[in-house]
Design an enzyme around this catalytic site. Structure first.
Site, PDB file in Angstrom:
ATOM      1  N   HIS A 110     -41.521  -1.248   4.948  1.00  0.00           N
ATOM      2  CA  HIS A 110     -41.203  -0.113   4.068  1.00  0.00           C
ATOM      3  C   HIS A 110     -40.693   1.086   4.865  1.00  0.00           C
ATOM      4  CE1 HIS A 110     -41.770   2.298   0.348  1.00  0.00           C
ATOM      5  NE2 HIS A 110     -41.990   3.278   1.216  1.00  0.00           N
ATOM      6  N   GLU A 111     -41.432   1.441   5.902  1.00  0.00           N
ATOM      7  CA  GLU A 111     -41.037   2.602   6.688  1.00  0.00           C
ATOM      8  C   GLU A 111     -39.758   2.336   7.481  1.00  0.00           C
ATOM      9  OE1 GLU A 111     -42.404   5.193   5.890  1.00  0.00           O
ATOM     10  OE2 GLU A 111     -44.178   4.368   4.918  1.00  0.00           O
ATOM     11  N   HIS A 114     -36.755   3.264   5.359  1.00  0.00           N
ATOM     12  CA  HIS A 114     -36.425   4.696   5.430  1.00  0.00           C
ATOM     13  C   HIS A 114     -35.778   5.043   6.768  1.00  0.00           C
ATOM     14  CE1 HIS A 114     -38.487   5.534   1.729  1.00  0.00           C
ATOM     15  NE2 HIS A 114     -39.698   5.261   2.189  1.00  0.00           N
TER      16      HIS A 114
END
Length: 455
Positions: A110-111, A114
């Site tokens: 997820h990170e 980003h």
């Protein structure tokens, strides 16, 4: 993430990292993108199937419709029930480690979504953290601090936009806050997209390697276990028997409803004869059982019950089948996630007590790993999809909240909301998540079996 232990599903993660190491976390309303494992999992770890000893014990099984996968190679598969965490041996410790590893991998993905979306657009990034709390290890590369923190239940990507120690000019066009709306939308939504892609990859790997579990239902209720010295063993019921009818009522193929019907009749008839029609091997018998009486006045016979189903695995035979099977499975799991979320919101008074947090996620994951390691594929895919769906909700401190602020800015012709308003919105959301997270962690910890025994 929200994990719902009823006819529904699992839940959430925590984005508390931002509250632990930032000098002034409330002054950075949109400059850290976080993994929110406190508000996110509502899917189909199905605990609605009573695996009872007439005192019901939740059974987690990932069961799918046979008609959806008609062509694949099938391998016999048996799913097990499990009864709560026990950290007393290596196997249990290993299963907990596997569950934590799954969570950590999902957070990293997820990170990374980003981070890569910002890095590839030339946007300045200052931090990439996995976990929250005290820093255990860190290193710096190309002006980015990479760190591993004490509690692996969240993570964040930090930007230098409002960092007073940053030497980047406030009007630098490559600060996130100075980039066009589209660039920021891509960065904020990239974590969700990464989780969806990761979920598909997980299911694809399962399809081409171990296969997808599918079920075929048969009439009646299976008796996988009979307790010693119980009414059932005393009156002749044996493990492996299939109850076809009870007191003249034929039992259908519908698994959980059939189990519930048997349980209800037995509970209503303590010390009264109950007539069972059973299948043993290839022959049918009729036996009478007199349930013992519980302290609450209900009947019990001391058996474990489960739907009479055969579970197999379907393995794709070629690449096109694998793509198709994985796509259909992701669609089905996504529907379950959305349906579980809808049930949570529209029936919150009934489902609130079944919402759990990161400790329960790890507990469920550990049980899945201990019972059947293949189930970790489904567990990981569900966590990814839940994290994606929940993070899209337009709530403060979630990615969806940041997206909503950016869209409001676009609707206002490029004029941002006043900084004080953004700070109030985001700080309120972060505070709510903090207290919800702490509450769920305490609640889930107190619900663990070994904690109950200590108390």
């Amino acid at each position: 993430m929200l994990l719902n232990f009823s006819a529904s599903r699992p839940y959430s993660s925590s984005s508390l990292s931002r509250l632990t190491n930032s000098k002034s976390p409330f002054l950075e309303p949109s400059l850290k993108l976080k993994t929110h494992l406190l508000n996110s999992l509502s899917s189909s770890i199905d605990c609605s199937v009573p695996s009872s000893r007439l005192d019901f014990q939740c059974k987690s099984q990932f069961l799918f419709n046979k008609s959806r996968y008609p062509l694949g190679r099938r391998v016999n598969f048996r799913s097990g029930a499990f009864a709560g965490l026990d950290y007393g041996n290596f196997e249990n410790a290993q299963s907990v480690l596997e569950a934590v590893s799954v969570l950590t991998a999902i957070i990293i993905v997820h990170e990374s979504g980003h981070f890569l979306a910002a890095y590839l657009q030339g946007i300045h990034v200052s931090k990439f953290a996995v976990g929250f709390g005290p820093i255990l290890a860190k290193f710096n590369a190309k002006n980015v601090e990479y760190s591993i923190r004490a509690f692996p239940l969240g993570g964040f990507v930090g930007f230098p936009d409002n960092d007073p120690e940053s030497n980047i000019p406030v009007d630098d066009e490559n600060l996130l806050k100075n980039r066009p709306v589209l660039d920021r939308l891509i960065v904020v939504s990239a974590g969700v997209i990464a989780n969806i892609i990761f979920a598909y990859i997980i299911i694809f790997v399962q399809v081409v390697s171990v296969g997808l579990p599918v079920q075929e239902a048969f009439p009646g209720v299976l008796v996988p276990e009979v307790q010693a010295s119980s009414a059932a063993i005393r009156d002749g019921l044996l493990p492996g028997d299939v109850i076809l009818a009870i007191n003249g009522i034929e039992l259908p193929k519908a698994g959980s409803t059939a189990v519930t019907e048997v349980v209800d009749i037995i509970k209503r008839n303590p010390k009264r004869n109950v007539l069972l029609k059973i299948e043993r091997g290839k022959q049918d018998y009729e036996i009478g059982i007199t349930p013992d009486e519980n302290v609450d006045g209900t009947g019990r016979i001391g058996v474990q019950l489960s739907p009479n189903i055969k579970i197999e695995k379907v393995v794709a035979k070629n690449l096109l089948e694998a793509i198709s099977y994985a796509g259909r499975e992701i669609w089905g799991l996504s529907y379950n996630v959305l349906d579980g979320l809808k049930q949570t919101f529209f029936n919150f008074s009934q489902s609130a007590s079944k919402v759990a947090g990161p400790v329960a996620i790890i507990a469920v994951g550990a049980e899945v790993a201990r019972s059947n390691s293949d189930g970790l594929y489904q567990f990981a895919a569900l966590l990814n999809l839940n994290l994606a769906v929940i993070n899209l909700l337009p709530l403060p401190a979630l990615d969806g909240g940041s997206l909503a602020l950016i869209l409001i800015e676009a609707a206002r012709g490029g004029r941002k909301l006043p900084l004080e308003v953004e700070q109030w919105i985001m700080s309120s959301g972060i505070t709510l998540i903090l207290f919800l997270g702490l509450f769920l962690i305490v609640k889930d910890t107190l619900s663990l079996e070994f904690i109950k025994e200590m108390l």
